[in-house]
Design an enzyme around this catalytic site. Sequence first.
Site, PDB file in Angstrom:
ATOM      1  N   HIS A 318       6.564   3.992  -2.566  1.00 32.65           N
ATOM      2  CA  HIS A 318       7.291   3.665  -1.341  1.00 32.65           C
ATOM      3  C   HIS A 318       6.291   3.323  -0.246  1.00 32.65           C
ATOM      4  O   HIS A 318       5.255   3.970  -0.123  1.00 32.65           O
ATOM      5  CB  HIS A 318       8.131   4.882  -0.930  1.00 32.65           C
ATOM      6  N   ASN A 319       6.588   2.274   0.544  1.00 37.84           N
ATOM      7  CA  ASN A 319       5.670   1.861   1.623  1.00 37.84           C
ATOM      8  C   ASN A 319       4.230   1.856   1.113  1.00 37.84           C
ATOM      9  O   ASN A 319       3.333   2.473   1.701  1.00 37.84           O
ATOM     10  CB  ASN A 319       5.790   2.795   2.826  1.00 37.84           C
ATOM     11  N   GLU A 348       6.007  -1.673  -2.981  1.00 35.42           N
ATOM     12  CA  GLU A 348       6.892  -2.159  -1.924  1.00 35.42           C
ATOM     13  C   GLU A 348       6.108  -2.870  -0.826  1.00 35.42           C
ATOM     14  O   GLU A 348       4.995  -2.458  -0.479  1.00 35.42           O
ATOM     15  CB  GLU A 348       7.671  -0.985  -1.307  1.00 35.42           C
ATOM     16  N   ASP A 350       6.902  -4.422   3.219  1.00 31.87           N
ATOM     17  CA  ASP A 350       7.771  -4.672   4.375  1.00 31.87           C
ATOM     18  C   ASP A 350       7.191  -5.889   5.082  1.00 31.87           C
ATOM     19  O   ASP A 350       6.090  -5.808   5.645  1.00 31.87           O
ATOM     20  CB  ASP A 350       7.763  -3.481   5.340  1.00 31.87           C
ATOM     21  N   HIS A 363       4.854  -1.169   8.774  1.00 31.39           N
ATOM     22  CA  HIS A 363       6.097  -0.415   8.937  1.00 31.39           C
ATOM     23  C   HIS A 363       6.691  -0.790  10.284  1.00 31.39           C
ATOM     24  O   HIS A 363       6.199  -0.364  11.330  1.00 31.39           O
ATOM     25  CB  HIS A 363       5.819   1.093   8.855  1.00 31.39           C
ATOM     26  N   GLU A 397      11.142  -5.636   1.402  1.00 26.43           N
ATOM     27  CA  GLU A 397      12.013  -5.415   2.557  1.00 26.43           C
ATOM     28  C   GLU A 397      11.648  -6.537   3.514  1.00 26.43           C
ATOM     29  O   GLU A 397      10.607  -6.505   4.165  1.00 26.43           O
ATOM     30  CB  GLU A 397      11.768  -4.036   3.164  1.00 26.43           C
TER      31      GLU A 397
END
Length: 770
Positions: A318-319, A348, A350, A363, A397
């Site tokens: 995650h992230n 991942e 973003d 983020h 994302e």
Amino acid sequence: MASTGSGLRIQGDDNLQSMIVGTVMRKIKSRTWKKQRYFKLQEDCMTIWYKSKKAGNAHSTFSVSDVETVREGHQSEVLLSIADEFPPDRCFTLVFRGRRGNLDLVADSADEAQSWIKGMRKLIENLENMGESEKLDHMMTFPLSDISRWICEWFKKADKNNDGRMNFREIRVLLKMMNVDMNEHHAHQLFVTADKSQTGTLEDDEFVLFYKMLTQREDVLRVFQDFSGDGQKLSLRDLEEFLRDEQLEEVDGVQQLAMELIERYEPSDTAKMLKAMSIDGFLMYLASAEGSIFHPRQQSLYQDMTQPLNHYFISSSHNTYLMEDQLRGHSSVEGYIRALKRGCRCVEVDCWDGPNGEPIVYHGHTFTSKILFKDVVNALRNYAFKVSEYPVILSTENHCGVEQQRVMAQHLNTILGDKLLKSTLDGKIPVSFPSPEELKGKILLKGKKIGGLEESRNGPLEPEDSLTGEVSDEDEAADIDEDSLHSNSLRRTAKKSKQRLSKELSDCVVYCKSVHFSSFKHSRIHSKFYEISSFTESKARKHLREAGAEFVHHNTRQLTRVYPSGLRTDSSNFNPQEMWNTGTQIVALNFQTAGVEMDLNDGLFSQNGRCGYILKPDFMRMSERRFDPEVPHNREGYRPLSLCIQVISGQQLPKVNIKESSVVDPFVRVEIHGVPLDQAKQETRYIDNNGFNPVWYDTLRFTIHAPELALVRFVVEDYDKASRNDFVGQYTLPFSCIQQGYRHIHLLSKDGTSIPPASLFVHVRITNLV
């Protein structure tokens, strides 16, 4: 004192000779922080010493064993940032194990850089090979590369006057440092016995003799004598009996196995000729991979990799770009490199609109630093398949506008080339996922898609259709858990993105189309197999509470991703076991954060060649079955098991308190992680003042209702009645991978790296519950 590096041929090796002389190099921390340091390889060939050129500054050291690899050229963000100033042939990066930051260096010349690059690689290779090439040195109970390095480090610390000898006063200090509070009279007796030269000091072989007497394993000797016919050796028949009756090895091959173990671990040629094993050989066997609690067969790739992709648990991050917390933490491509090297198969990004037309990764709505999307894609190209050949899922994302989405698609296609999966494997409309085997070497994009696979096979979309729909998969900044929205200070202004989606980026999504989840019933009737939904941990728990069996059934057909709550600003993790109990394939964790959650993740994925894919139990793969993790006994083939673990002893547990006089009071906790009915933990007594060779002989018993899902975690802590216990070490493995009998457990540190020679010695027995 003989060192681990003594086996190296330093004479004639110009690179090592140059390293021992020393070199002035620039240590680079950023584009503006570039300082000269004097680096030197110590004579032990295991330690790098460095110091500022300024007089009076303290020096620092690190062990060669701490270095995982050496990267040449501009292979870090820091070195890339100064690429215009220093050419790549003068630059290199030392990558450390665990979560320690890299060391970026620039030499004054390409030749000096090559001396260090080649020399470091030789030293690393030497340490890696030494466990095999010198493990028959029967004076040690662990691979020599581990134990010798450990002894040498302690010897140097205790040898206060640096004369290469140890007097008894120094020995007493050493014992405290080594975590043992031994009776002084007994210690002096050992000292006198080892002092063959009668000089009142120990050196070289005398110190090794002292160490051997100090580490004599009465616990192992007791087992040896129980099976030895004459108390002196294990005959071939004795060894066969031990392997068959205690270790529960397969009966048919036990004689052949006994012969192989004698050949492999017995140091005495005389014993080999007699087809027998001495106590030294027995110790070597028990401390080897074959004597480990983890079955060696299941450490290699042993599972069927031809099942549909959704039939596997997938190691997921995650992230991935974050190295620290989610508010002000550092973003880095190093996060992707480290995750991929740990076997992670789902990373991942973003993505946000960046300056100069280049998408950036960070983020959103926080103060985390930013990196370029194209640098992330380059890291994927270079590292995606270093550890595992099986597919990598790039979970997006996406907050970019149409123009920078096109740039994203361009980077994916240009940089990844054939590695990017751009169409179904056979060119036809599929009815189920391909397998990890069929997708080897491929990177799959997970994100929003215009239409479905069916439409994409019917020819190109019309231009006006190519720019519609929500962009973002799950906007975590806006998707803070519903039960926490009262905390106004944590509410973000971000909304679900309504930007349009570019056809170019949409076309990069094949088998992993992100969709909004309505309900299990809606999904069962309307959803396509290639549609994947994502939940925060709290929403996933709600589904588990309200419809656990339906959740499991949903995951027999489709992929699901669960990620940490938006409130976890410190990058902490939730318990992944809860989600694996539902059959959720993509349980995304913050890989940068150590703790029990990452121990469980590392434990589950330590099997099957660490390839990042674990085949789910059959009752979680078959849609005609209904498995409810709350009632595991209501399933076909239910067979509960009894797990009995006798914790016998510990060896060379590391100190947790820096005070020289402090010695740990260790105890062992065994934890079972699995379905709710299996969750359990039990502890041994604590042992006063002995981290060196504590002995327990405490027996712990557990009932396992769903062994296919269970993980077993061994934790050693330092007991403290006045405050919180300190962590000493841990080891986690799948219940299904346990070897029975007398086994060693080689402990790991908090960040999952090995801490040789620290271990536990246990006896394990698993039986059916009628």
